[in-house]
Design an enzyme around this catalytic site. Structure first.
Site, PDB file in Angstrom:
ATOM      1  N   LYS A  97       0.742  -1.129  -0.164  1.00  0.00           N
ATOM      2  CA  LYS A  97      -0.053   0.183  -0.089  1.00  0.00           C
ATOM      3  C   LYS A  97       0.984   1.298   0.041  1.00  0.00           C
ATOM      4  O   LYS A  97       0.584   2.235  -0.816  1.00  0.00           O
ATOM      5  CB  LYS A  97      -0.628  -0.068   1.435  1.00  0.00           C
ATOM      6  CG  LYS A  97      -2.274   0.374   1.546  1.00  0.00           C
ATOM      7  CD  LYS A  97      -3.019  -0.125   2.403  1.00  0.00           C
ATOM      8  CE  LYS A  97      -2.260   0.211   3.917  1.00  0.00           C
ATOM      9  NZ  LYS A  97      -3.218  -0.258   4.862  1.00  0.00           N
ATOM     10  N   ASP A 173      17.451 -16.430 -26.286  1.00  0.00           N
ATOM     11  CA  ASP A 173      16.210 -16.035 -27.033  1.00  0.00           C
ATOM     12  C   ASP A 173      16.084 -14.424 -26.801  1.00  0.00           C
ATOM     13  O   ASP A 173      16.485 -13.771 -25.619  1.00  0.00           O
ATOM     14  CB  ASP A 173      14.820 -16.406 -26.841  1.00  0.00           C
ATOM     15  CG  ASP A 173      14.499 -17.774 -27.437  1.00  0.00           C
ATOM     16  OD1 ASP A 173      15.063 -18.069 -28.627  1.00  0.00           O
ATOM     17  OD2 ASP A 173      13.881 -18.854 -26.630  1.00  0.00           O
ATOM     18  N   HIS A 263      15.444 -11.814 -16.971  1.00  0.00           N
ATOM     19  CA  HIS A 263      15.665 -10.704 -17.886  1.00  0.00           C
ATOM     20  C   HIS A 263      14.849  -9.653 -17.081  1.00  0.00           C
ATOM     21  O   HIS A 263      13.962  -9.508 -16.236  1.00  0.00           O
ATOM     22  CB  HIS A 263      14.626 -10.838 -18.985  1.00  0.00           C
ATOM     23  CG  HIS A 263      14.924  -9.974 -20.137  1.00  0.00           C
ATOM     24  ND1 HIS A 263      14.675  -8.772 -20.197  1.00  0.00           N
ATOM     25  CD2 HIS A 263      15.953 -10.119 -21.030  1.00  0.00           C
ATOM     26  CE1 HIS A 263      14.857  -8.079 -21.071  1.00  0.00           C
ATOM     27  NE2 HIS A 263      16.054  -8.997 -21.805  1.00  0.00           N
ATOM     28  N   GLY A 335      23.270  -2.679 -25.719  1.00  0.00           N
ATOM     29  CA  GLY A 335      24.303  -2.187 -26.628  1.00  0.00           C
ATOM     30  C   GLY A 335      25.761  -2.312 -26.400  1.00  0.00           C
ATOM     31  O   GLY A 335      26.611  -1.227 -26.507  1.00  0.00           O
ATOM     32  N   GLY A 357      23.620  -8.459 -28.240  1.00  0.00           N
ATOM     33  CA  GLY A 357      22.683  -8.771 -29.451  1.00  0.00           C
ATOM     34  C   GLY A 357      23.259  -8.001 -30.859  1.00  0.00           C
ATOM     35  O   GLY A 357      23.754  -8.387 -31.497  1.00  0.00           O
ATOM     36  N   GLY A 358      22.930  -6.544 -30.676  1.00  0.00           N
ATOM     37  CA  GLY A 358      23.430  -5.763 -31.886  1.00  0.00           C
ATOM     38  C   GLY A 358      24.817  -5.871 -31.893  1.00  0.00           C
ATOM     39  O   GLY A 358      25.366  -5.829 -33.264  1.00  0.00           O
TER      40      GLY A 358
END
Ligand code: 1AE
Length: 409
Positions: A97, A173, A263, A335, A357-358
């Site tokens: 609360k 994934d 994640h 990144g 990833g990238g």
């Protein structure tokens, strides 16, 4: 900060208040979240009930907030006899609360060790992951599937193989991969296990698949057991979206024999404001470990979605602090490109998982070359060789430094 004494969970809050109202507000939190309410309750005065009452442990003004208000740190101790050892009981008591009561932020949690030990914590921890993978003496490397949605199984296997040939230790994934329109997680695990074996014959390295654990919440346990027995290397879980309690249940299950990777999706909604929510070192550090994550993905201080360096260091400290639970493996992310590896190792040491990833798929030579560039960067850091120097004999690393920079570290 007051630390947990036997029998109390101590929560520290940061909020603004009028100086003359501070003590009263602190007491109303202590009573309101335990035995009382906004009005007097006769039964709250009874002896038996009194042992459950929260206690104000500290009220400290830390800054002037203007308009007659001060910023204060207030610590409240909540008797552990009020809690079952569950994430839901902990969170609802210390910030249920109260989280809706205006500008207020939960900034620290101190938990008695004997209470913490009732939680599963990580099943494998850093040592368990290292012994399962055989990777010692260097950071682990994970590649993130990019572009999974809309691909059929053959295409996915081709993407997996391309990444595996780069020599990465894990392929995970993308966390947004929920659809089963083209392949179920079970079909993916079976197909990738075979692809991993084929790739390892070429690379001499083993690669594990971290499958996104998806589906209706009550079906997750059976699916997790199934995916583990089919050969998944780890389970990726969107912990905040599913709930910390779901992680706790999965981590406690002896039949789920693979590490769980947390994640951070949705976690920014909890930690990102300076005045509301819960500090990032709790959301992604202490609470993830308590609930049982083996690997915690978090925004690194340097990439595209960043967490302040000080916060990142604190978060990792929570993943490792001696508290009776196994330490988690930190996975700084978002990144990340090869030129950042020296900075990540300088900040977080070698017990970490570099996650990209990238920075792998965007390599000018493709994902296999992207993986190799990271392998070369990690190898250079471990040998103490500057990346620019190592790149003279490592064309993939040279191309990555040329594209994204970072060789000067
Ligand atoms: C902090 C989460 C990072 C993440 O989930 C992700 O997919 C990162 O991808 P890249 O490395 O930024 O492309």
């Amino acid at each position: 900060m007051p630390s947990a004494h036997s029998g109390c969970v101590v929560a520290t809050y940061l909020f603004e208040e009028r100086p003359d109202q501070l003590q009263k507000r602190a007491e109303s939190i202590a009573v309101g979240l335990t035995v009382g309410s906004w009005t007097d309750l006769p039964q709250a005065k009874q002896e038996r009930v009194r042992q459950h009452c929260g206690v104000v442990e500290r009220v400290e003004v830390v800054a002037d907030a203007g308009d007659g208000l001060v910023k204060a740190l207030v610590s409240v101790g909540y008797p552990v006899i009020n809690f079952t050892p569950t994430m839901a009981a902990l969170l609802t008591t210390v910030f249920g609360k109260l989280s809706m009561d205006g500008k207020i932020r939960l900034v620290e949690l101190s938990l008695p060790e004997d209470w913490v030990r009732q939680f599963p914590g990580p099943k494998f921890g850093v040592e368990g992951i290292r012994s399962r993978t055989g990777v010692q003496g260097r950071p682990l490397l994970m590649s993130i599937f990019k572009s999974c949605i809309g691909n059929n199984l053959d295409e996915l296997v081709a993407h997996f193989t391309e990444q595996a040939l780069g020599g990465v230790d894990f392929i995970k994934d993308d966390e947004i991969f929920f659809t089963e329109a083209y392949a179920t997680p079970e079909q993916r695990v079976e197909a990738y296990v075979k692809a991993a074996e084929r790739a390892s014959r070429e690379t001499g390295r083993q690669v594990q698949y971290a499958v996104n654990l998806t589906g209706p919440t009550f079906a997750l346990r059976d699916r997790a057991r199934r995916l583990a027995s089919l050969g998944a290397g780890a389970l990726l879980l969107n912990v905040v979206a599913y709930g910390y309690g779901v992680l706790q249940e999965l981590a406690a299950d002896p039949d789920i024999g693979v590490p769980i990777m947390a994640h951070p999706a949705v976690s920014g909604a909890l930690y990102a404001s300076a005045e509301y929510g819960i500090s990032s070192h709790l959301v992604l550090g202490q609470l993830m470990r308590l609930a049982g994550a083996d690997i915690v993905i978090y925004p690194s201080p340097y990439g595209s979605v960043t967490l302040e360096r000080r916060e990142g260091l604190k978060l990792v400290e929570e993943l490792r602090r001696p508290n009776g639970l196994k330490p988690c493996l930190p996975a700084p992310s978002a990144g990340i490109y090869p030129g950042l590896v020296p900075r990540l190792v300088r900040d977080f040491g070698i017990d970490l998982m570099v996650n990209a990833g990238g920075g792998i798929h965007g390599h000018p030579g493709g994902a296999t070359a992207g993986g190799r560039a990271f392998v070369q960067a990690i190898d250079a850091v471990i040998r103490g060789v500057p990346l620019g120097e190592a790149a003279k004999d490592a064309p993939e690393l040279a191309a990555a430094l040329e594209k994204w920079g970072g060789g000067a570290d």
